[in-house]
Design a protein around this motif. Sequence first.
Motif, PDB file in Angstrom:
ATOM      1  N   VAL A  18     -23.637  12.449  19.784  1.00 17.92           N
ATOM      2  CA  VAL A  18     -23.169  12.877  21.106  1.00 17.92           C
ATOM      3  C   VAL A  18     -21.697  12.533  21.287  1.00 17.92           C
ATOM      4  O   VAL A  18     -20.914  13.331  21.798  1.00 17.92           O
ATOM      5  CB  VAL A  18     -24.045  12.252  22.217  1.00 17.92           C
ATOM      6  N   GLY A  19     -21.285  11.359  20.845  1.00 21.99           N
ATOM      7  CA  GLY A  19     -19.876  10.975  20.947  1.00 21.99           C
ATOM      8  C   GLY A  19     -18.967  11.881  20.142  1.00 21.99           C
ATOM      9  O   GLY A  19     -17.922  12.333  20.625  1.00 21.99           O
ATOM     10  N   VAL A  20     -19.358  12.172  18.911  1.00 17.20           N
ATOM     11  CA  VAL A  20     -18.562  13.075  18.075  1.00 17.20           C
ATOM     12  C   VAL A  20     -18.560  14.480  18.677  1.00 17.20           C
ATOM     13  O   VAL A  20     -17.535  15.166  18.681  1.00 17.20           O
ATOM     14  CB  VAL A  20     -19.091  13.073  16.621  1.00 17.20           C
ATOM     15  N   SER A  21     -19.691  14.907  19.216  1.00 13.35           N
ATOM     16  CA  SER A  21     -19.755  16.231  19.852  1.00 13.35           C
ATOM     17  C   SER A  21     -18.820  16.318  21.051  1.00 13.35           C
ATOM     18  O   SER A  21     -18.174  17.341  21.271  1.00 13.35           O
ATOM     19  CB  SER A  21     -21.186  16.537  20.287  1.00 13.35           C
ATOM     20  N   LEU A  22     -18.742  15.250  21.850  1.00 13.90           N
ATOM     21  CA  LEU A  22     -17.816  15.227  22.986  1.00 13.90           C
ATOM     22  C   LEU A  22     -16.368  15.361  22.526  1.00 13.90           C
ATOM     23  O   LEU A  22     -15.585  16.143  23.089  1.00 13.90           O
ATOM     24  CB  LEU A  22     -17.972  13.930  23.777  1.00 13.90           C
ATOM     25  N   ILE A  23     -16.006  14.618  21.500  1.00 16.80           N
ATOM     26  CA  ILE A  23     -14.632  14.648  21.009  1.00 16.80           C
ATOM     27  C   ILE A  23     -14.294  16.008  20.413  1.00 16.80           C
ATOM     28  O   ILE A  23     -13.256  16.601  20.722  1.00 16.80           O
ATOM     29  CB  ILE A  23     -14.409  13.515  19.984  1.00 16.80           C
ATOM     30  N   VAL A  24     -15.175  16.532  19.572  1.00 21.79           N
ATOM     31  CA  VAL A  24     -14.909  17.818  18.922  1.00 21.79           C
ATOM     32  C   VAL A  24     -14.905  18.949  19.944  1.00 21.79           C
ATOM     33  O   VAL A  24     -14.035  19.836  19.898  1.00 21.79           O
ATOM     34  CB  VAL A  24     -15.941  18.074  17.800  1.00 21.79           C
ATOM     35  N   ALA A  25     -15.847  18.959  20.888  1.00 25.21           N
ATOM     36  CA  ALA A  25     -15.873  20.014  21.905  1.00 25.21           C
ATOM     37  C   ALA A  25     -14.627  19.958  22.786  1.00 25.21           C
ATOM     38  O   ALA A  25     -14.060  20.998  23.141  1.00 25.21           O
ATOM     39  CB  ALA A  25     -17.136  19.898  22.758  1.00 25.21           C
ATOM     40  N   GLY A  26     -14.180  18.752  23.142  1.00 16.30           N
ATOM     41  CA  GLY A  26     -12.949  18.624  23.924  1.00 16.30           C
ATOM     42  C   GLY A  26     -11.740  19.122  23.161  1.00 16.30           C
ATOM     43  O   GLY A  26     -10.899  19.849  23.702  1.00 16.30           O
ATOM     44  N   ALA A  27     -11.645  18.762  21.878  1.00 15.81           N
ATOM     45  CA  ALA A  27     -10.515  19.224  21.063  1.00 15.81           C
ATOM     46  C   ALA A  27     -10.547  20.734  20.879  1.00 15.81           C
ATOM     47  O   ALA A  27      -9.499  21.402  20.967  1.00 15.81           O
ATOM     48  CB  ALA A  27     -10.534  18.525  19.704  1.00 15.81           C
ATOM     49  N   LEU A  28     -11.734  21.293  20.648  1.00 16.94           N
ATOM     50  CA  LEU A  28     -11.833  22.743  20.497  1.00 16.94           C
ATOM     51  C   LEU A  28     -11.485  23.478  21.790  1.00 16.94           C
ATOM     52  O   LEU A  28     -10.851  24.536  21.762  1.00 16.94           O
ATOM     53  CB  LEU A  28     -13.241  23.134  20.049  1.00 16.94           C
ATOM     54  N   ALA A  29     -11.897  22.935  22.934  1.00 17.28           N
ATOM     55  CA  ALA A  29     -11.580  23.579  24.208  1.00 17.28           C
ATOM     56  C   ALA A  29     -10.079  23.554  24.472  1.00 17.28           C
ATOM     57  O   ALA A  29      -9.502  24.561  24.898  1.00 17.28           O
ATOM     58  CB  ALA A  29     -12.340  22.897  25.347  1.00 17.28           C
ATOM     59  N   VAL A  30      -9.435  22.427  24.201  1.00 14.59           N
ATOM     60  CA  VAL A  30      -7.984  22.333  24.411  1.00 14.59           C
ATOM     61  C   VAL A  30      -7.249  23.241  23.431  1.00 14.59           C
ATOM     62  O   VAL A  30      -6.353  24.000  23.815  1.00 14.59           O
ATOM     63  CB  VAL A  30      -7.512  20.867  24.268  1.00 14.59           C
TER      64      VAL A  30
END
Length: 169
Positions: free
Chosen positions: A20-32
């Motif tokens: 979940v932590g990695v998913s949060l970081i990757v999803a945030g980076a992909l959205a930005v």
Amino acid sequence: MNSFIGPALIGWVSTLAISVGVSLIVAGALAVWSGRLLRLAPEHKLWAFIVGFAFLCSLSTVSISEPGTWSDTLFIAMLPIWAILIYFLPSVAAIYGGQPNLNGIFFMNLLFGWTIAGWVVAFSWTLRRSAKVKRSNLRRLAFGAVANDKAGRLRAANYSVRRAYLREH
């Protein structure tokens, strides 16, 4: 199920927390990154984050399903998608409702939505109608704001918007 209690449970919970932590970081980076690359509007960046986070979390559940059982794998993979969409329901409603406080609602939902009180506050903030904004006599164009006259026509472009605004008020 008895084999799942003890060290196996601790291993599964730690794997889930890391996923979940990695998913949060990757999803945030992909959205930005996709928002800057595609010049997306803020509400589309939030959608990219929510959908990316949901699908990345569903991918992390594949490791806990038994091999060869596609129906169980599909069911387990759909659980995080539904849970995340319900979790971000206040943000989704704010996007569709055109709330002016969209960023505040999203961050309230992201940071405090795990508490039931935070989710309820974010959802009630979404449903609250914003104050009526007084209609301005400025018209927004591609190059900036231009004052309208009483008939609704554009004034000559050589007048300063500030001077026209100050003259009328």
